[in-house]
Scaffold this active site. Structure first.
Site, PDB file in Angstrom:
ATOM      1  N   HIS A   1     -24.835 -24.950 -30.670  1.00 47.69           N
ATOM      2  CA  HIS A   1     -25.845 -25.736 -29.991  1.00 47.69           C
ATOM      3  C   HIS A   1     -25.696 -27.597 -30.137  1.00 47.69           C
ATOM      4  CE1 HIS A   1     -29.846 -26.365 -27.472  1.00 47.69           C
ATOM      5  NE2 HIS A   1     -29.644 -27.502 -28.089  1.00 47.69           N
ATOM      6  N   GLU A   2     -25.837 -27.948 -31.456  1.00 45.65           N
ATOM      7  CA  GLU A   2     -25.529 -29.225 -31.598  1.00 45.65           C
ATOM      8  C   GLU A   2     -24.133 -29.667 -31.361  1.00 45.65           C
ATOM      9  OE1 GLU A   2     -28.332 -30.188 -31.726  1.00 45.65           O
ATOM     10  OE2 GLU A   2     -29.464 -28.434 -32.253  1.00 45.65           O
TER      11      GLU A   2
ATOM     12  N   GLY B   1     -35.646 -27.873 -34.538  1.00 50.12           N
ATOM     13  CA  GLY B   1     -34.606 -26.951 -35.284  1.00 50.12           C
ATOM     14  C   GLY B   1     -33.530 -27.941 -35.852  1.00 50.12           C
ATOM     15  N   ALA B   2     -33.207 -28.935 -34.893  1.00 53.82           N
ATOM     16  CA  ALA B   2     -32.058 -29.825 -35.339  1.00 53.82           C
ATOM     17  C   ALA B   2     -31.872 -30.856 -34.267  1.00 53.82           C
ATOM     18  CB  ALA B   2     -30.836 -28.942 -35.286  1.00 53.82           C
ATOM     19  N   MET B   3     -31.142 -31.802 -34.743  1.00 57.08           N
ATOM     20  CA  MET B   3     -31.106 -32.954 -33.643  1.00 57.08           C
ATOM     21  C   MET B   3     -29.552 -33.347 -33.529  1.00 57.08           C
ATOM     22  SD  MET B   3     -32.143 -34.952 -31.130  1.00 57.08           S
ATOM     23  CE  MET B   3     -31.269 -36.213 -30.626  1.00 57.08           C
ATOM     24  N   GLU B   4     -29.167 -33.669 -32.297  1.00 60.19           N
ATOM     25  CA  GLU B   4     -27.682 -33.631 -32.037  1.00 60.19           C
ATOM     26  C   GLU B   4     -27.194 -35.258 -32.063  1.00 60.19           C
ATOM     27  OE1 GLU B   4     -29.785 -32.780 -29.635  1.00 60.19           O
ATOM     28  OE2 GLU B   4     -29.329 -34.056 -27.878  1.00 60.19           O
ATOM     29  N   ASN B   5     -27.760 -36.239 -33.143  1.00 63.61           N
ATOM     30  CA  ASN B   5     -27.436 -37.183 -33.195  1.00 63.61           C
ATOM     31  C   ASN B   5     -26.043 -37.220 -33.263  1.00 63.61           C
ATOM     32  OD1 ASN B   5     -30.294 -37.947 -33.878  1.00 63.61           O
ATOM     33  ND2 ASN B   5     -29.787 -36.878 -35.676  1.00 63.61           N
TER      34      ASN B   5
ATOM     35  N   GLU C   1     -30.219 -29.452 -22.173  1.00 66.63           N
ATOM     36  CA  GLU C   1     -30.590 -28.559 -23.127  1.00 66.63           C
ATOM     37  C   GLU C   1     -30.243 -27.017 -22.529  1.00 66.63           C
ATOM     38  OE1 GLU C   1     -31.199 -28.893 -25.751  1.00 66.63           O
ATOM     39  OE2 GLU C   1     -31.948 -30.963 -26.162  1.00 66.63           O
TER      40      GLU C   1
HETATM   41 ZN   LIG Z   1     -30.398 -29.326 -27.617  1.00 63.46          ZN
END
Ligand SMILES: [Zn+2]
Ligand SMILES: *[C@@H]1O[C@H](CO)[C@@H](O)[C@H](O)[C@H]1NC(C)=O
Ligand SMILES: *[C@@H]1O[C@H](CO)[C@@H](O)[C@H](O)[C@H]1NC(C)=O
Ligand SMILES: *[C@@H]1O[C@H](CO)[C@@H](O)[C@H](O)[C@H]1NC(C)=O
Ligand SMILES: *[C@@H]1O[C@H](CO)[C@@H](O)[C@H](O)[C@H]1NC(C)=O
Length: 954
Positions: A377-378, A341-345, A400
């Site tokens: 969340h991110e 869904g997304a990535m927290e870079n 997570e």
């Molecule tokens: Zn996460």
């Protein structure tokens, strides 16, 4: 990472019921688990590519056969320059070239350098130099070792402990469209031109696919990133740009963008992106916030919602954590092709388009909720995860689970009117209960040595880690109280910033907060949490209002199953109890044994007991029959005395207790009797979710009529409620009321309520007559399209197909693609099925889900099954290599199976195609057979009583 599996509320399957058929998954999952176990023991053949002199010793237990890096070397900083080519080379390959230096310290004397590198080809010999001190030892040989993804460098002499060295590599890699490492994403721009974006997804183990690196989360370092790229494109990375200019390399003019050194960070949080995207931005407290996307998306305002909400959410987390945002900028970008869904870079968060872009006219409120929660969340990870990082992937659940819990707190700040915190009960707690109730479930925490290989690491990104993690942390925060929880969190973040932790470090800091405030707990934080973290599953707590006894028992959906693993705590938990007697709160307490007694529980006439208020505890609740009856009566006569979350809980607990054989199926069905008076979303959603399984099992039987009549009778008042409220000209104000409006429309139409079917027919008709002026509210479109296509014929279907082909809005395409599967004419469905194997009509990535949608339709089910059987060889050969998911396909097409005849067909299908094989669907075939057996059994045991009940519900 954000949840990849989250689907929006209203996009997707409509009319047709798909859902948590928990009984059905019992066996399926235990097969997965046993398969997993055997997989872990198997020894894979090793493949190795030598670029220099290979070792002559047998490769059985060399240091490079270990999956974990040795602790001999410690990276300090990297200088990485990468140049992705956005056009293919003469052989048709997209590549990137790179130069990287890593400065590392030798911690322990060694003559071996192991550094991760995967699918990279060296273009020059590796060099090693010494920083100060005597010259570095010379290199004996270098080898790329594919199995464990190392570059192995053997030295002629040892490195000296305490000395600093620099390793220099030059390499080339493929910029593949494989969604991992440094990869490419393609899209067609507003002028119909194909565009290529170079982007990254490093988590969990793919930074090593972009450049050689010590690719473990605890190997934190500083990164100096430089990107070479085509003039006219923009390069982004974790840091801010400190220099940009044009240079000529090998006769090609390129832009060189240099980024500021990063903070000390883990490799999996790196990101670099080259695109022609544009952005919108704003500055808050000197912090630059930008949203990037395709030009067309930004120009039509689709980034605005995300930009509006990012500032408030960041400010909320700064307060909650009591630490200011650790970086000078926050970029977020929407990518056309993105796996999760997304990535927290850190500082450059990547999203799939539907998780970041909001279009006022086309997106539904479900899309909006998804955007707000994923952003929260991110952003939560920017501290918890990025600033303080787990030491190894076995603790992923903490990272997570935490983000999945506090995303609700962040989104609540951004949208205070939504009551979004309540929805964690449906979206996470109830969802994961279904999985964690299987004998084949697994504990949150794994041992470090159990999670070694990249595929084992991938496997820990599951619903248990996300949703159970979130549920038990919510319970912890609730029984500690939020101020105590936040206080412990703050000292934890402050103590471990820029370094790594194990999950018990958080318990220690929460304990310190508890001790400091003098807050009373019956056990230590660690003692309580061990029970929830180290053993799988959860208890069902039975409140007996006759005897005053409270008892806990490990809850298993299949009463005949036995947990696969023993528990050192004997499957007993320390359970925080909350309960009320007829709406009057009692002091909270604890269940610390298997059984306890509390005479307060005993009820007198007209009283009832309700436990686990708002489902803050991670457990199910059962009662003695008398109390169940009184609760059912209260639901029908004074439901407001039971909190709305618990109205949803009573339904979900009852249906699941019935599946487990603890209470009768008819008692579960009776929990839906009050719905004709209910207008709230949560109880309705809970009921519809649980009734899904009844539809799957019975919608091809004589039970269908009485079941439809019952559900129709329950939904009619709800439909009328929304008619009175909005006259269907608008949507209600409340966020969850909007969801329930969709439920009302969907179920009223699917049960054939005439006011509903007329309404949607007319809407669709108006739209067909004036296609540039769609009169249907964005929230309702999926449902209306589906109902209208189900009721209509060729004309409606062809119109939908035409719009589908012409629109360039991804979410509209998805809505229509699902709706076209709702047709009821077999020839339309058969034609649609043939389209799924024509990539010019249905994109390959969408083929499986389209076939599954058709199979979810009761009319499409046998057609889809025939289609898959007839075309198996073709499907297998054409789609075998790609992302085509055979297991979803097989599970989707067979999930209604509940007769001996279907079982025989399934077995024949397996045997007939044994020579072709099932690839990634091999396990699913077995699961489907077992699930069909379980369904046959369930139907046998329940059909007569259920039929009787639906004919005469009371
Ligand atoms: Zn996460
Ligand atoms: C890496 O880059 C930084 C900043 O440009 C520079 O100061 C440093 O000397 C470089 N180190 C190496 C090993 O090239
Ligand atoms: C790397 O080398 C392998 C083996 O020679 C080759 O198949 C592959 O195409 C190369 N990759 C790149 C990006 O050049
Ligand atoms: C973003 O905020 C602005 C200013 O408050 C407002 O006018 C606009 O409607 C908002 N946009 C969205 C999509 O919420
Ligand atoms: C239960 O949740 C509702 C809705 O969020 C809230 O208003 C109520 O205060 C909660 N009850 C308790 C006891 O926390």
């Amino acid at each position: 990472m954000g949840k990849g599996f989250q689907i929006s509320k209203t996009v997707g399957i409509v009319l047709i019921v798909v859902g948590a058929a928990a009984v059905a998954t019992i066996i399926a999952l235990s097969v997965v688990y046993s398969q997993e176990k055997s997989k872990n023991n198997e020894v894979k053949p090793t493949a190795e590519v030598a670029t220099s002199v290979p070792p002559t010793t047998a490769p059985s237990n060399e240091p490079w056969d270990q999956w974990r890096l040795p602790q001999t070397l410690s990276p300090q900083s990297y200088n990485v320059t990468l140049w992705p080519r956005l056009k293919p080379d003469p052989t048709g390959l997209y590549i990137f070239t790179g130069v990287s230096s890593v400065i590392f310290k030798c911690v322990e004397k060694t003559d071996l350098i192991l550094i991760h590198s995967n699918k990279l080809n060296l273009t020059k010999s590796v060099t090693l130099t010494e920083h100060g001190g005597k010259p570095a030892p010379s290199i004996d040989w270098t080898m790329m070792y594919q199995k464990t993804q190392y570059m192995v460098i053997k030295l002629k002499e040892s490195l000296t402990a305490g000395e600093i060295y620099e390793l220099h590599t030059e390499f080339v890699g493929e910029l593949a469209d494989d969604l991992g490492g440094f990869y490419r994403s393609e899209y067609v721009d507003e002028n119909g031109e194909k565009k290529v974006v170079a982007t990254t997804q490093m988590q969990a183990t793919d930074a090593r696919k972009a450049f050689p690196c010590f690719d473990e989360p605890a190997m934190k370092a500083v990164f100096h990133i430089t990107i070479l790229h085509e003039p006219g494109t923009t390069a982004l990375s974790n840091g801010v740009v400190i220099d940009e200019g044009q240079i000529t390399v090998d006769g090609t003019l390129v832009t060189k963008t240099t980024f500021a050194a990063t903070e000390v960070m883990s490799t999996y949080l790196l990101a670099f992106i080259v695109s022609d995207f544009i952005s919108i931005e704003q500055t808050e407290n000197n912090l630059q916030i930008r949203i990037f996307a395709r030009k067309e998306a930004i120009n039509s305002g689709q980034g605005e919602y995300a930009l509006n909400k990012t500032g408030p959410i960041l400010r909320f987390f700064e307060d909650y954590y009591n630490v200011s945002y650790p970086l000078p900028k926050s970029d977020q970008i929407a990518l056309p092709d993105f796996n999760a869904g997304a990535m927290e870079n850190w500082g450059l968060i990547t999203y799939r388009e539907t998780a970041l872009l909001y279009d006022k006219n086309i997106s539904s409120n479900g899309n909006k909720e998804r955007i707000a929660t994923i952003i929260a969340h991110e952003l939560a990870h920017q501290w918890f995860g990025n600033l303080v990082t787990i030491r190894w992937w076995n603790d992923l659940w903490l990272n997570e689970g935490f983000a999945s819990y506090v995303e609700y707190l962040g989104a609540d700040k951004a949208e205070p009117d939504w009551n979004i915190k309540d929805l964690i009960v449906l979206n996470d707690v109830h969802r994961v209960f279904a999985i964690d109730a299987l004998a084949s479930s697994h504990p949150l925490s794994s041992k470090e040595e159990e999670i070694q290989r990249p595929e084992q690491i991938s496997e820990v990104f599951d619903t248990i880690s996300y949703s159970k993690g979130a549920s038990v942390l919510r319970m912890l925060s609730d029984f500690l109280t939020e101020p105590v929880f936040a206080q412990g969190l703050q000292t934890y973040l402050d103590t471990f910033k820029f370094s790594n932790t194990v999950y018990t470090d958080l318990w220690d800091h929460l304990q310190m907060a508890v001790d400091k405030t003098g807050y009373e707990l019956p056990k230590t934080v660690q003692e309580i949490m061990d029970r929830w973290v180290l053993q799988m599953g959860f208890p069902v707590v039975t409140f007996n209002t006759e005897t005053g006894e409270i008892t806990q028992e490990h809850f298993l959906l299949d009463p005949n199953s036995k947990p696969d693993r023993p528990s050192e705590f004997n499957y007993e938990w320390f359970v925080p109890l909350t309960w009320t007697k007829t709406g009057t709160a009692k002091p909270n307490g604890w269940l610390l044994e298997k059984t306890a007694k509390n005479d307060d529980l005993k009820i007198s006439a007209n009283e009832w007991v309700l436990a686990n208020i708002n489902v803050t505890g991670y457990y199910r609740v059962n009662y003695d029959e008398e109390n169940w009856n009184r609760l059912l009566n209260a639901l029908q006569t004074s439901r407001q005395s039971i909190p709305v979350i618990n109205r949803a809980q009573l339904i979900d607990d009852a249906f699941n207790l019935a599946k487990a054989g603890i209470i009768s199926t008819t008692l579960a069905l009776r929990t839906t009797l009050f719905l004709d008076a209910e207008t709230e979303y949560m109880p309705w959603e809970s009921a519809l979710d649980n009734l899904d399984y009844f539809y799957l099992m019975f919608d091809r039987t004589e039970l269908y009529g009485p079941m439809q009549a019952y559900v129709g009778q329950k939904v009619e008042p709800l439909f009328k409620h929304f008619t009175d409220l909005t006259d269907w000209k608008d949507v209600p104000k409340g966020h969850t009321d909007q969801y329930n409006q969709v439920n009302a429309l969907r179920v009223a139409c699917s049960t054939g309520l005439e006011n509903c079917t007329t309404l949607v027919k007319n809407w669709f008709q108006q739209w067909m007559e004036n296609r540039d002026n769609n009169p249907i509210h964005a929230n309702l479109r999926s449902t209306v399209y589906c109902s209208a296509i189900a009721a209509g014929g060729e004309k409606e279907w062809d119109f939908a197909w035409d719009v589908f082909e012409k629109t360039n809005v991804a979410s509209e395409k998805d809505q229509l693609r699902a709706a076209m599967a709702c047709a009821t004419k077999p020839w339309l469905l058969n034609r649609y099925l043939t389209y799924t194997l024509d990539a010019s009509k249905i994109r390959k990535q969408d083929a499986t889900s389209t076939i599954i949608s058709i199979a979810s339709n009761v009319a499409g089910q046998p057609l889809a099954w025939d289609f898959v059987r007839a075309n198996w060889e073709y499907i297998f050969n054409q789609y075998g290599g790609g992302s085509f998911s055979f297991s979803n396909l097989i599970n989707g097409v067979t999930k209604r199976f509940s007769t001996q005849f279907e079982l025989q067909q399934l077995i024949k299908f397996r045997d007939d195609n044994a020579n072709i094989g099932f690839g990634s669907g091999t396990l699913a075939i077995q699961q489907s057979i077992e699930r069909t057996n379980a369904n046959i059994k369930w139907v046998e045991q329940n059909k007569a009583a259920v039929l009787e009940w639906f004919k005469n519900p009371s």
